[in-house]
Design a protein around this motif. Structure first.
Motif, mmCIF file in Angstrom:
data_model
loop_
_atom_site.group_PDB
_atom_site.id
_atom_site.type_symbol
_atom_site.label_atom_id
_atom_site.label_comp_id
_atom_site.label_asym_id
_atom_site.label_seq_id
_atom_site.Cartn_x
_atom_site.Cartn_y
_atom_site.Cartn_z
ATOM 1 N N VAL A 189 -66.596 -23.711 -5.238
ATOM 2 C CA VAL A 189 -66.989 -24.098 -6.593
ATOM 3 C C VAL A 189 -66.037 -23.482 -7.613
ATOM 4 N N ALA A 190 -65.663 -22.227 -7.380
ATOM 5 C CA ALA A 190 -64.738 -21.558 -8.294
ATOM 6 C C ALA A 190 -63.393 -22.274 -8.332
ATOM 7 N N LEU A 191 -62.907 -22.734 -7.171
ATOM 8 C CA LEU A 191 -61.643 -23.461 -7.137
ATOM 9 C C LEU A 191 -61.741 -24.778 -7.887
ATOM 10 N N VAL A 192 -62.859 -25.484 -7.711
ATOM 11 C CA VAL A 192 -63.046 -26.757 -8.407
ATOM 12 C C VAL A 192 -63.007 -26.561 -9.915
ATOM 13 N N ALA A 231 -59.126 -29.235 -16.034
ATOM 14 C CA ALA A 231 -58.337 -29.096 -17.263
ATOM 15 C C ALA A 231 -58.872 -27.946 -18.096
ATOM 16 N N GLY A 232 -58.013 -27.017 -18.441
ATOM 17 C CA GLY A 232 -58.425 -25.890 -19.260
ATOM 18 C C GLY A 232 -58.915 -24.713 -18.464
ATOM 19 N N GLY A 233 -59.115 -24.896 -17.138
ATOM 20 C CA GLY A 233 -59.557 -23.785 -16.319
ATOM 21 C C GLY A 233 -60.980 -23.377 -16.631
ATOM 22 N N ALA A 263 -68.875 -34.037 -9.786
ATOM 23 C CA ALA A 263 -68.709 -34.241 -11.222
ATOM 24 C C ALA A 263 -67.255 -34.540 -11.560
ATOM 25 N N ALA A 264 -66.311 -33.892 -10.843
ATOM 26 C CA ALA A 264 -64.894 -34.166 -11.063
ATOM 27 C C ALA A 264 -64.549 -35.597 -10.667
ATOM 28 N N VAL A 265 -65.146 -36.084 -9.581
ATOM 29 C CA VAL A 265 -64.925 -37.464 -9.155
ATOM 30 C C VAL A 265 -65.425 -38.433 -10.214
ATOM 31 N N ILE A 310 -57.941 -35.244 -10.597
ATOM 32 C CA ILE A 310 -58.369 -34.171 -9.699
ATOM 33 C C ILE A 310 -57.117 -33.468 -9.182
ATOM 34 N N THR A 311 -57.026 -32.171 -9.400
ATOM 35 C CA THR A 311 -55.848 -31.408 -9.007
ATOM 36 C C THR A 311 -55.931 -30.982 -7.541
ATOM 37 N N ALA A 312 -54.816 -30.478 -7.030
ATOM 38 C CA ALA A 312 -54.774 -29.985 -5.656
ATOM 39 C C ALA A 312 -55.744 -28.824 -5.458
ATOM 40 N N VAL A 313 -55.891 -27.993 -6.493
ATOM 41 C CA VAL A 313 -56.830 -26.869 -6.407
ATOM 42 C C VAL A 313 -58.259 -27.382 -6.259
ATOM 43 N N GLN A 314 -58.586 -28.440 -6.986
ATOM 44 C CA GLN A 314 -59.926 -29.002 -6.870
ATOM 45 C C GLN A 314 -60.171 -29.597 -5.488
#
Length: 296
Positions: free
Chosen positions: A136-139, A144-146, A256-258, A268-272
């Motif tokens: 969850v922390a990585l997502v 955007a904005g961290g 939620a990101a999807v 969606i970034t690689a980290v997510q």
């Protein structure tokens, strides 16, 4: 690999609806709805719908007096305080940060379950919970904005997670005596009353001339996250236990990101993606060896 059980399917459906509700709620409070007005109206409408369904099916909404008092206390924490925390967290900070903080829900629920003597948790579950929270922390960090936002909003988000964890555990004994629908109806009524009282100033000040999409989102927020998922969530909890059930809620930020990609043209970034993989791994670990219920 065994097939997904009916209870796990209910949990996944519930989490998907809840994840989408983050977007719906954020849209509502940024397009005209005041937080308490929205919450008071939403829970009042859900209380009417669920009470009507319950009375139609069961012919009664009665509880024993001691059970009614217990449910009222649980609803005050799990609906009234939870709603205030969630609504103002969504209003004050970004959705990914709120979702990250809600990722602490399995840990909170496990602690409450231990305190109430509901479950014993194996070490494998704790490892799964830690991996899930890391996911969850990585997502959130990859959005955007961290991981940013208003400090008060962050604290209120934690309040929302903590109160729902308490409510999920506290309500389990009543599930052995009453149907999910009757408990949901009673809890929504008991929770809606203080919300309406607290929200009177905003209800009187609210401009009701809102765009159709806001009202469509409101209808979804009533029928989906409050009506349908109440049945799915507590039926699943009765079968698999509260701690294992709440672990699945860590899928919320990834889903939620999807939704943001599909509906808001975000990326969606690689980290997510890495966070989503960690969440999936934690679910596999948790399914491998479920928590053990304490004898009653």
């Amino acid at each position: 690999m065994r097939r997904i059980s009916a209870a796990e399917g209910m949990l996944l459906a519930t989490v998907t609806i809840w994840a989408f509700n983050f977007t719906v709620t954020r849209y509502a409070v940024t397009h005209g709805f005041q937080p308490l007005a929205y919450s008071a109206l939403r829970f009042s409408a859900a209380a009417l719908v669920v009470s009507g369904i319950t009375y139609r099916w069961e012919g009664s909404l009665r509880f024993q007096r001691r059970h009614a008092l217990f449910l009222a206390g649980a609803a005050f924490v799990g609906i009234y305080l939870n709603s205030i925390g969630f609504m103002y967290a969504i209003d004050l900070t970004n959705a990914s940060t709120v979702a990250l903080i809600f990722g602490s829900l399995p840990i909170i629920t496990a602690i409450v379950a231990y305190a109430f003597g509901v479950e014993r948790l194996h070490r494998r579950f704790w490892i799964a919970a830690a991996i899930s929270f890391f996911g969850v922390a990585l997502v959130a960090a990859g959005s955007a904005g961290g991981v940013s936002g208003n400090l008060l909003g962050n604290l209120l988000a934690f309040l929302g997670a903590a109160t729902w964890g308490f409510y999920s555990v506290a309500i389990v004994p009543l599930l052995r005596r009453y149907s999910v629908w009757r408990i949901s109806a009673g809890a929504l009524v008991f929770g809606a009353v203080p919300l309406v009282i607290t929200g009177i100033p905003q209800l009187l000040d609210q401009d009701w001339d809102l765009e159709p999409l806001v009202w469509a989102g409101f209808v979804f927020a009533v029928l989906g996250p409050l009506v349908l998922t109440n049945f799915l969530w507590f039926t699943a909890i009765e079968r698999v236990g509260p701690s294992r059930a709440t672990l699945v809620t860590n899928l919320q930020p990834f889903l939620a990101a999807v939704f943001a990609v599909v509906l808001l043209s975000e990326t969606i970034t690689a980290v997510q993606f890495a966070g989503g993989a960690a969440i999936a791994l934690s679910l596999l670990l948790a399914r491998g060896r479920p928590p053990v219920a304490e004898p009653t």
